[in-house]
Each structure stands twice: as C-alpha cells, then as structure tokens.
Write an enzyme that holds these catalytic residues in place. Structure first.
Site, PDB file in Angstrom:
ATOM      1  N   GLY A   1     -24.556   3.409   3.107  1.00 19.02           N
ATOM      2  CA  GLY A   1     -23.645   3.991   2.125  1.00 19.02           C
ATOM      3  C   GLY A   1     -23.913   3.497   0.721  1.00 19.02           C
ATOM      4  O   GLY A   1     -23.586   2.362   0.389  1.00 19.02           O
ATOM      5  N   VAL A   2     -24.566   4.358  -0.083  1.00 19.54           N
ATOM      6  CA  VAL A   2     -24.859   3.946  -1.463  1.00 19.54           C
ATOM      7  C   VAL A   2     -24.015   4.772  -2.440  1.00 19.54           C
ATOM      8  O   VAL A   2     -24.527   5.501  -3.284  1.00 19.54           O
ATOM      9  CB  VAL A   2     -26.377   4.008  -1.793  1.00 19.54           C
ATOM     10  CG1 VAL A   2     -27.051   2.737  -1.348  1.00 19.54           C
ATOM     11  CG2 VAL A   2     -27.053   5.217  -1.165  1.00 19.54           C
ATOM     12  N   GLY A   3     -22.692   4.643  -2.273  1.00 17.90           N
ATOM     13  CA  GLY A   3     -21.750   5.268  -3.209  1.00 17.90           C
ATOM     14  C   GLY A   3     -21.544   4.333  -4.383  1.00 17.90           C
ATOM     15  O   GLY A   3     -22.473   3.645  -4.822  1.00 17.90           O
TER      16      GLY A   3
ATOM     17  N   VAL B   1     -20.037   1.431  -4.774  1.00 17.31           N
ATOM     18  CA  VAL B   1     -20.320   0.002  -4.571  1.00 17.31           C
ATOM     19  C   VAL B   1     -21.753  -0.208  -4.059  1.00 17.31           C
ATOM     20  O   VAL B   1     -22.500  -1.026  -4.590  1.00 17.31           O
ATOM     21  CB  VAL B   1     -19.311  -0.637  -3.581  1.00 17.31           C
ATOM     22  CG1 VAL B   1     -19.636  -2.102  -3.356  1.00 17.31           C
ATOM     23  CG2 VAL B   1     -17.879  -0.486  -4.092  1.00 17.31           C
TER      24      VAL B   1
ATOM     25  N   LYS C   1       0.865  -1.192   0.000  1.00 16.92           N
ATOM     26  CA  LYS C   1       0.000   0.000   0.000  1.00 16.92           C
ATOM     27  C   LYS C   1       0.893   1.230   0.000  1.00 16.92           C
ATOM     28  O   LYS C   1       2.052   1.169   0.434  1.00 16.92           O
ATOM     29  CB  LYS C   1      -0.865  -0.007   1.271  1.00 16.92           C
ATOM     30  CG  LYS C   1      -2.124   0.804   1.177  1.00 16.92           C
ATOM     31  CD  LYS C   1      -3.272   0.045   0.558  1.00 16.92           C
ATOM     32  CE  LYS C   1      -4.496   0.915   0.430  1.00 16.92           C
ATOM     33  NZ  LYS C   1      -5.638   0.195  -0.135  1.00 16.92           N
TER      34      LYS C   1
END
Ligand code: NAD
Length: 372
Positions: A183-185, A187, A83
């Site tokens: 959370g409906v971003g 994905v 990362k």
C-alpha cells in the site's frame, strides 16, 4: 427552523459516554464513543462507512475509540481516546446539512470529544463541521490547524523501521536493506521515498496499478503483485494499506524478520502477536509506530498553538518507545503487542490514581484545618 437532531445516550461499560445522533432532516445517523478522558479530551477521527447495522457501527466506534486511548497514552499526547462514525455510503449521503448536524452532535459533548479526519472524511468535510463546533482538529495550516497528518505518520514509521533494523541487525541503517511495502498511498509512498533516499531497495504492491507505476518512475520503487507482498523474502515488511493482514493464513508465509508498518489493527486477533513472536518475527506494535499523525495533531493543543519543531521532536521519541516495548516483551516473555497494551493501560490507570489522590488531598471547604 427547529433543530431535528436527536441525541440519545447508550450506556456502555468501560466507556465514559457513547451517544447516537439521528437527524431526519439531513439524514445524519452517527455515533460518538468517548472511551477515556483521564489523560485529556478524547481525540479521534470521524469515519463514514456503510455499516450494515447499528451493532456493526457501535462495535467499530467503540473498538476505534479504545484504540485511540491506547495510542495517545503511549505517545504521551496529553489526549484521551474517542472516535465518531457516520453510517452511510459516502457517494450517497454526504451533504453540507449532514456535516453541520454532525458538528452539532460533536458540540453537544462540550469538548469531551474532539473530531479529526478519518476514512471517507476530508479536510473539506471538517471545515463544514467546524462551522457548528470548535471541537475540530487537523484543519489546514492556514486555518490554524496542523494540516495533513500523513507525512508525520510516515516519518514516525520510518524512524520505527530504523529502530527495528537496529534491534535485529545491530545497525539501524536502511542502506542495502530490502523493504516490502503493502500500500503506497499517502503514508506508504512517503515512507518509500524516505527509505529509498536512505539507501534501501523498496518493493511495493498496491491495488492502484497506475499509482504504483507512477511511483516506480518518480522514486524508483519496484512494483510487485499483491500476493507477493505477503511472502517475498525481505528485511522488513511494512503493511501500509489495511488492517488485519496478520492472521493464521498469512503468518506461515512471511519471509521477513521484521513487520513494521502504518496500518491500524494489523493483528486480526491479539493471539497473532504471540504467533509472530513464535516465528521469531519482530513486530512493531501498530499504534506505537504509526502515532506520528496523532502526535502532530496533538501539538495543536500546545501552549502557543501548533509548532512543527515540537511535533518532530515528539515523533522522534517513537524509536525509544519501541525499544522499551521490545525490552519489556523479551524480559516478560510476552509479545510486543501485549507489552504495548499493558503499558497503555498502566499509564491510564496511574493517571486515574494520581487524579483520585489529588482530589482526596484537596481539603473540602469548611473541613477545618485553618486558623487553629
Ligand atoms: P491511503 O488510502 O492513502 O493508502 C492506502 C493504499 O493502500 C492505497 O493506495 C490503496 O490502493 C492501497 N491498498 C488497499 N488495499 C490494498 C491491498 N490489499 N494490497 C495493496 N495495496 C492496497 O491511506 P493512508 O493514509 O496512506 O493510510 C494507510 C494505513 O495507515 C491505513 O490503514 C490507515 O488507517 C493507517 N494510518 C494512517 C495514518 C495517516 O496519518 N494517514 C495514521 C495512522 C494510521
């Protein structure tokens, strides 16, 4: 103009390499952690975040790199874990010079680390990084990349939700089931769409009220408040916003037999996996159910290059991986999250052992044996 990028190694136990890159000219202050490359080059996203201290940035990059080793091991991507993080406020520090310097930092690791999109890093930013190094993945399809990973992550989560329904209710059909999505971003919205198409009723919460209302009109999800998402009675709770939503305060309030969502690091602490199991809640370990994106990116490295059919066939193994973990968890009386960690560690250890054996089996030059 001389390159002012200064790269310093930071020795860290258990990590193959951790480096700090500082470039006074562009303002770059970044870290790359290569956790383990036994299974392949370390692939993981590039995050930009206004960390308050070097310790905080190092803690995050190490934790995330290790998580990538585990995720790729269980998903059999043929990649290792790494990362990178850039310290800074995206509204203030982003510049072409900064991403070019980041590219030089990635390049200096010679392909041991391959970068990708992550929080506050866009495909556009990666295109700049790509000008300084070839070790970049997840670019647009037209540029030879695998494109946006989110729909593939959502597909994997959808299949994982179905597997969990099968495990708990004996049928994996979402028809007539109630799912709450936090959370409906990128994905969460794609997951909601798939679930609604498959006949589920989807309730969703999102900090972005306008987006929630828009999706309600477009796909028919039912908006709920942020707090209600954590306590509403449902068949599946799918956290697709932030990590660390499963902890001492939230666990007693859940009214769901299943938690299966896309967000990373859902358990605040490993012990919260046990607490869920004690409440009889089936948990889909986050890095197993949300591996669709990394699986899709990994297919860029397949012989012949990216191939969507191959990616989908690999993502379709996620339900089986989950079922196996739930079986191990039951048999060994451990939470599924611990079963996933153990499996990942075993896969890496076995590969390390196999590599060692192979290197011992190769006769050294001049060690005799031939000709007699
Ligand atoms: P995103 O930023 O597109 O969506 C997140 C959504 O959550 C946003 O709409 C935001 O408004 C909402 N949100 C934030 N806090 C909230 C809260 N407290 N309550 C309700 N809603 C809230 O991100 P994404 O790409 O959809 O990713 C979602 C999660 O899945 C993240 O944790 C991410 O790390 C993880 N993940 C994503 C991928 C991928 O391919 N995108 C892959 C693996 C894991």
């Amino acid at each position: 103009m001389p390159d002012t990028l200064k790269i310093t190694d930071i020795p860290v136990d258990g990590y193959e390499r951790v480096v700090r890159g500082v470039d006074p000219q562009s303002g770059l202050h970044a870290y790359i952690a290569v956790h383990d490359t036994t299974l392949g080059p370390a692939l993981g996203g590039l995050r930009m975040w206004p960390y308050a201290s070097e310790d905080e940035a190092l803690f995050d990059v190490k934790r995330l790199a290790r998580g990538m080793t585990f995720k790729s091991a269980v998903a059999q991507t043929g990649l290792g874990g790494g990362k990178a993080v850039i310290v800074g406020d995206p509204a203030k520090v982003k510049s072409e010079a900064l991403y070019l310097a980041m590219g030089r930092l990635v390049d200096a690791l010679g392909g041991k680390y391959i970068t990708a999109e992550d929080v506050n890093t866009s495909v556009h930013d990666l295109e700049i990084v790509r000008r300084a190094t070839r070790w970049v993945s997840g670019l647009e399809r037209k540029d030879g990349g695998s494109g946006n990973p989110s729909p593939y992550t959502a597909y994997g989560v959808f299949l994982g939700v179905r597997a969990a329904l099968g495990q708990v209710f004996g049928s994996d059909s979402p028809k007539g089931r109630t799912v709450v999505i936090q959370g409906v971003g990128a994905v969460g919205s794609a997951l909601a769409r798939r679930l609604i198409e498959a006949g589920a009723t989807v309730y969703a919460a999102d900090k972005n009220e306008a987006r929630l209302q828009q999706l309600a009109g477009e796909i028919g999800l039912k908006p709920i408040g942020e707090a209600a998402a954590l306590t509403m009675k449902c068949d599946v709770f799918a956290p697709c916003a932030l990590g660390a939503v499963i902890h001492d305060q939230t666990i007693p309030g859940f009214q769901t037999p299943i938690i299966a969502g896309a967000a990373n690091n859902l358990l605040l602490e490993p012990r919260h996996g046990k607490a869920l199991a004690e409440r009889g809640i089936l948990y889909a370990p986050d890095y197993v159910i949300n591996a669709g994106g990394i699986i899709n990116v990994s297919v860029e490295f397949a012989p012949g290059g990216y191939n969507e059919a191959l990616s989908l066939s690999k993502i379709e193994r996620i339900p089986q991986a989950l079922r196996e973990l739930w079986t191990i968890a039951k048999e060994e009386r451990i939470p599924p999250s611990d079963a996933a960690d153990r499996l990942a560690q075993r896969i890496v250890a076995d590969a390390k052992g196999a590599k060692k054996e192979a290197s011992c089996a190769v006769p050294k030059r001049g060690s005799g044996g031939g000709g007699g």
